[in-house]
Design an enzyme around this catalytic site. Structure first.
Site, PDB file in Angstrom:
ATOM      1  N   ASP A 130     -11.986  -5.438   7.995  1.00 26.57           N
ATOM      2  CA  ASP A 130     -10.696  -5.067   6.472  1.00 26.57           C
ATOM      3  C   ASP A 130     -11.050  -3.301   6.505  1.00 26.57           C
ATOM      4  OD1 ASP A 130      -8.788  -6.615   4.835  1.00 26.57           O
ATOM      5  OD2 ASP A 130      -9.417  -4.438   3.967  1.00 26.57           O
ATOM      6  N   ILE A 131      -9.564  -2.827   6.685  1.00 20.71           N
ATOM      7  CA  ILE A 131      -9.872  -1.507   5.977  1.00 20.71           C
ATOM      8  C   ILE A 131     -10.478  -1.360   4.514  1.00 20.71           C
ATOM      9  CG2 ILE A 131      -7.515  -0.936   5.309  1.00 20.71           C
ATOM     10  CD1 ILE A 131      -7.594   1.668   6.715  1.00 20.71           C
ATOM     11  N   GLN A 191       0.250 -11.729  -0.344  1.00 16.43           N
ATOM     12  CA  GLN A 191       0.140 -11.793   1.250  1.00 16.43           C
ATOM     13  C   GLN A 191       1.237  -9.903   1.238  1.00 16.43           C
ATOM     14  OE1 GLN A 191       1.853 -14.418   3.659  1.00 16.43           O
ATOM     15  NE2 GLN A 191       1.490 -13.054   5.750  1.00 16.43           N
ATOM     16  N   HIS A 243      -3.518 -13.674   8.795  1.00 21.55           N
ATOM     17  CA  HIS A 243      -4.742 -13.830   9.234  1.00 21.55           C
ATOM     18  C   HIS A 243      -5.502 -14.636   8.423  1.00 21.55           C
ATOM     19  CE1 HIS A 243      -2.884 -10.844   6.125  1.00 21.55           C
ATOM     20  NE2 HIS A 243      -3.698 -10.782   5.742  1.00 21.55           N
TER      21      HIS A 243
HETATM   22  P1  AMP Z   1      -3.045  -9.852   2.610  1.00 21.48           P
HETATM   23  O1  AMP Z   1      -3.191  -8.821   1.777  1.00 21.48           O
HETATM   24  O2  AMP Z   1      -4.134 -11.062   2.775  1.00 21.48           O
HETATM   25  O3  AMP Z   1      -2.036  -9.306   3.369  1.00 21.48           O
HETATM   26  O4  AMP Z   1      -3.783  -8.917   3.104  1.00 21.48           O
HETATM   27  C1  AMP Z   1      -4.039  -7.761   3.965  1.00 21.48           C
HETATM   28  C2  AMP Z   1      -5.146  -7.327   4.422  1.00 21.48           C
HETATM   29  O5  AMP Z   1      -5.150  -6.217   5.331  1.00 21.48           O
HETATM   30  C3  AMP Z   1      -5.790  -6.628   3.542  1.00 21.48           C
HETATM   31  O6  AMP Z   1      -7.441  -6.676   3.197  1.00 21.48           O
HETATM   32  C4  AMP Z   1      -5.659  -5.543   3.908  1.00 21.48           C
HETATM   33  O7  AMP Z   1      -7.223  -3.917   3.313  1.00 21.48           O
HETATM   34  C5  AMP Z   1      -6.019  -5.314   5.217  1.00 21.48           C
HETATM   35  N1  AMP Z   1      -5.653  -3.675   6.070  1.00 21.48           N
HETATM   36  C6  AMP Z   1      -4.368  -3.241   5.935  1.00 21.48           C
HETATM   37  N2  AMP Z   1      -4.110  -2.226   6.889  1.00 21.48           N
HETATM   38  C7  AMP Z   1      -5.345  -2.309   7.702  1.00 21.48           C
HETATM   39  C8  AMP Z   1      -5.626  -1.205   9.042  1.00 21.48           C
HETATM   40  N3  AMP Z   1      -4.618  -0.910   9.223  1.00 21.48           N
HETATM   41  N4  AMP Z   1      -6.944  -1.967   9.248  1.00 21.48           N
HETATM   42  C9  AMP Z   1      -7.653  -2.792   8.981  1.00 21.48           C
HETATM   43  N5  AMP Z   1      -7.434  -3.593   8.320  1.00 21.48           N
HETATM   44  C10 AMP Z   1      -5.840  -3.791   7.088  1.00 21.48           C
END
Ligand code: AMP
Ligand code: ZN
Length: 113
Positions: A29-30, A93, A99
């Site tokens: 996760d970023i 989300q 995911h």
């Molecule tokens: P959610 O809030 O459950 O939809 O989680 C989305 C997750 O994706 C968050 O924890 C973000 O930090 C992560 N995220 C968004 N863009 C990226 C990316 N390009 N690479 C890795 N993680 C990401």
């Protein structure tokens, strides 16, 4: 807008991928919320948990197996880890490609925020 996780799965956006196979990927996760914070996704675009059908049961089981595998590889399987699926806005989300969050490496609290 193109789906960022589809882009990652297609290697058109970069990510720290820790596992991949024909059906699934796991990457960091970023914006990590724990020392280990991985996202496990199906390669196929599925927007939310609500979109899953009976035909996806095998795929969902596979995502859980991938979670077990990467948790073991990160050395947190025995200590403990948490799997989270946020579904729709009130759950938080933000990326509409299914995911699993795999969180670990610290004590988790309950109830979650
Ligand atoms: P959610 O809030 O459950 O939809 O989680 C989305 C997750 O994706 C968050 O924890 C973000 O930090 C992560 N995220 C968004 N863009 C990226 C990316 N390009 N690479 C890795 N993680 C990401
Ligand atoms: Zn997607």
């Amino acid at each position: 807008m193109e789906c960022i996780f589809c882009r990652i799965a297609e290697k058109r956006s970069s990510a720290r991928i820790v596992y991949e196979d024909e059906h699934a990927l796991a990457f960091e996760d970023i914006n990590p919320q724990a020392p280990v914070h991985l996202l496990i996704i199906p390669r196929r675009h599925i927007s939310t948990n609500l979109e899953l059908t009976e035909e996806d049961n095998r795929l969902v089981g596979h995502l859980l197996q991938v979670a077990n595998r990467v948790a073991a590889e990160k050395g947190i399987a025995g200590r403990g880890f948490r799997l989270v699926i946020n579904c729709n806005p009130e759950a938080g989300q933000t990326v509409y490609h299914l995911h699993l969050h795999l969180l670990g490496g610290r004590t988790m609290h309950w109830p979650p925020g």
